[in-house]
Design a protein around this motif. Structure first.
Motif, PDB file in Angstrom:
ATOM      1  N   ARG A   1      -1.657   9.764  -9.160  1.00 56.65           N
ATOM      2  CA  ARG A   1      -2.251   8.770  -8.255  1.00 56.65           C
ATOM      3  C   ARG A   1      -1.665   8.843  -6.852  1.00 56.65           C
ATOM      4  N   PHE A   2      -0.364   9.124  -6.753  1.00 53.60           N
ATOM      5  CA  PHE A   2       0.307   9.177  -5.457  1.00 53.60           C
ATOM      6  C   PHE A   2       1.065  10.493  -5.303  1.00 53.60           C
ATOM      7  N   PRO A   3       1.248  10.957  -4.066  1.00 60.46           N
ATOM      8  CA  PRO A   3       2.175  12.074  -3.871  1.00 60.46           C
ATOM      9  C   PRO A   3       3.541  11.661  -4.422  1.00 60.46           C
ATOM     10  N   SER A   4       4.037  12.406  -5.371  1.00 63.13           N
ATOM     11  CA  SER A   4       5.253  11.996  -6.071  1.00 63.13           C
ATOM     12  C   SER A   4       6.316  13.081  -5.983  1.00 63.13           C
TER      13      SER A   4
ATOM     14  N   ALA B   1       0.875  -1.180   0.000  1.00 66.61           N
ATOM     15  CA  ALA B   1       0.000   0.000   0.000  1.00 66.61           C
ATOM     16  C   ALA B   1       0.910   1.227   0.000  1.00 66.61           C
ATOM     17  N   ILE B   2       1.158   1.758  -1.161  1.00 68.14           N
ATOM     18  CA  ILE B   2       2.140   2.821  -1.326  1.00 68.14           C
ATOM     19  C   ILE B   2       1.591   4.171  -0.848  1.00 68.14           C
ATOM     20  N   ASP B   3       2.427   4.904  -0.117  1.00 67.91           N
ATOM     21  CA  ASP B   3       2.054   6.243   0.347  1.00 67.91           C
ATOM     22  C   ASP B   3       2.610   7.340  -0.553  1.00 67.91           C
ATOM     23  N   ALA B   4       3.734   7.080  -1.205  1.00 68.10           N
ATOM     24  CA  ALA B   4       4.355   8.091  -2.062  1.00 68.10           C
ATOM     25  C   ALA B   4       5.309   7.408  -3.023  1.00 68.10           C
ATOM     26  N   LEU B   5       5.622   8.115  -4.105  1.00 70.64           N
ATOM     27  CA  LEU B   5       6.590   7.627  -5.078  1.00 70.64           C
ATOM     28  C   LEU B   5       7.734   8.630  -5.191  1.00 70.64           C
TER      29      LEU B   5
ATOM     30  N   LEU C   1       1.239  15.822   4.351  1.00 68.35           N
ATOM     31  CA  LEU C   1       0.342  16.829   3.784  1.00 68.35           C
ATOM     32  C   LEU C   1      -0.822  16.166   3.059  1.00 68.35           C
ATOM     33  N   ALA C   2      -0.542  15.121   2.287  1.00 64.04           N
ATOM     34  CA  ALA C   2      -1.597  14.401   1.576  1.00 64.04           C
ATOM     35  C   ALA C   2      -2.574  13.748   2.544  1.00 64.04           C
ATOM     36  N   ARG C   3      -2.062  13.181   3.621  1.00 62.70           N
ATOM     37  CA  ARG C   3      -2.924  12.549   4.624  1.00 62.70           C
ATOM     38  C   ARG C   3      -3.824  13.583   5.300  1.00 62.70           C
TER      39      ARG C   3
END
Length: 374
Positions: free
Chosen positions: A102-105, A81-85, A365-367
């Protein structure tokens, strides 16, 4: 910290040139953070078999890296379950805007495509027709816009993003790659000695890195009692005072021993962004002679940690080497300052921690944004 607070980070890292060593250093240092669970997607540069015969795919690194990154990411998210790239460089990210959304990158780079074009002749890289260059610019700018944050190896690259792609300065953090300084330090302090002065060069591509020019300069000062030690993949004819080493592995004990035995590090390169060998040399306490190319002046401070010359200037290179060969106290002083400079700004473990703080900040920040009602 409990398991739910772990940061699951996907690291998409290109495996071309010096980026291989950077990936190994990240893998070695990120494991020290107990709050981070890294997931590695290493993107190979080489092509084999059928892939080596496919038009466009075999010759275009951006296409090849983008497709390979897409496959790797597809496999990665099935198992975590990826949180960031985190992408290094932007090359695997350019053709993957959906993953950036799709993800905070976070996208990291050593040079912008426009800067790379300027250095292109030295990398066997040529610009394409105008329509293609415009498309490339738009795709890269989209990538930089979609990324939550950008990390550059140098202030030179940061300026390239601001001036060439209109990226806001506060979206960019400069974090050099560096080396594990404690692993490269000489076991005993450097002192004056009576033996020959040893000049070390490390560069796979002898011509592009200025090795051929260095040979000419060496011949002009050989009578001063100098040895030239060349670590390269290229063939070098036998010559008095010249020692050649093939097959040296990055970060290996034999390679470090060469740095420790040397007195001067020379890299009169024609085209480079920020050569990691300069960090290695500084960590080993060596004064460096290099060129005013790209970000090199940020790590080799002219007249402080080494000497800089114009690229391709044989007379200036010869004089810089002569100066350090004949002034042992200056060599030692430059070397001490180089070690202090690299310890403060180019230590890989410290900078890996800085990088993780940037990534964690974007995840946090995304959370927080997810918890705010629409």
């Amino acid at each position: 910290m409990n398991g739910s607070a772990l940061y699951n980070i996907g690291f998409v890292l290109e495996q071309a040139l010096g980026h291989v060593t950077h990936a190994k250093n990240l893998q070695a240092n990120i494991r020290h953070d107990p709050d981070v669970r890294p997931h590695w997607a290493l993107i190979p540069f080489e092509t084999h078999g059928l892939a080596a015969r496919l038009p466009v795919y075999k010759s275009n690194w951006t296409v090849r890296a983008g497709l390979r990154a897409r496959r790797s990411l597809g496999r990665l998210v099935k198992h975590a379950a990826i949180d960031a790239l985190f992408f290094h460089t932007q090359v695997p990210a350019v053709l993957n805007p959906d993953w950036l959304r799709r993800f905070p990158s976070i996208v990291s780079l050593d040079a912008t495509p426009l800067q790379y074009d300027q250095l292109g002749p030295y990398y066997q890289h040529e610009s394409g027709p105008q329509w293609l260059e415009k498309l490339k610019w738009r795709l890269n700018r989209r990538c930089f816009c979609l990324a939550r944050h950008l990390v550059t190896w140098s202030w030179w690259a940061k300026e390239g993003l601001i001036e060439g792609y209109g990226v806001p300065a506060d979206k960019i953090t400069v974090i050099p790659p560096g080396v594990n300084v404690h692993e490269w330090q000489r076991p005993t302090p450097r002192t004056r000695h009576n033996g020959p002065v040893k000049i070390l060069f490390v560069g796979a591509n002898l011509e592009r890195k200025g090795g051929l020019l260095l040979l000419e300069a060496f011949r002009a000062i050989r009578s001063l009692g100098v040895e030239l030690h060349l670590v390269t993949k290229d063939h070098v004819p036998a010559e008095a005072g010249v020692f050649v080493y093939h097959g040296m592995q990055p970060n290996s004990a034999p390679l470090k021993a060469l740095y420790h035995q040397a007195d001067i590090f020379a890299l009169p390169t024609y085209g480079d962004c920020l050569p990691m060998v300069l960090s290695e040399a500084a960590a080993a306490g060596l004064p460096a002679v290099s060129t005013r190319v790209a970000a090199i002046p940020e790590i080799v401070r002219d007249g402080e940690t080494g000497l800089l010359t114009p690229a391709g200037d044989l007379a200036a290179l010869t004089e810089a080497l002569r100066r350090l060969v004949t002034r042992p106290d200056e060599r030692l002083r430059f070397g001490e300052r180089a070690l202090a400079h690299v310890t403060q700004h180019y230590d890989a473990r410290r900078n890996a921690g800085r990088l993780l703080e940037v990534i964690k900040g974007e995840v946090d920040l995304a959370r927080m944004q997810e918890r705010i009602p629409a």
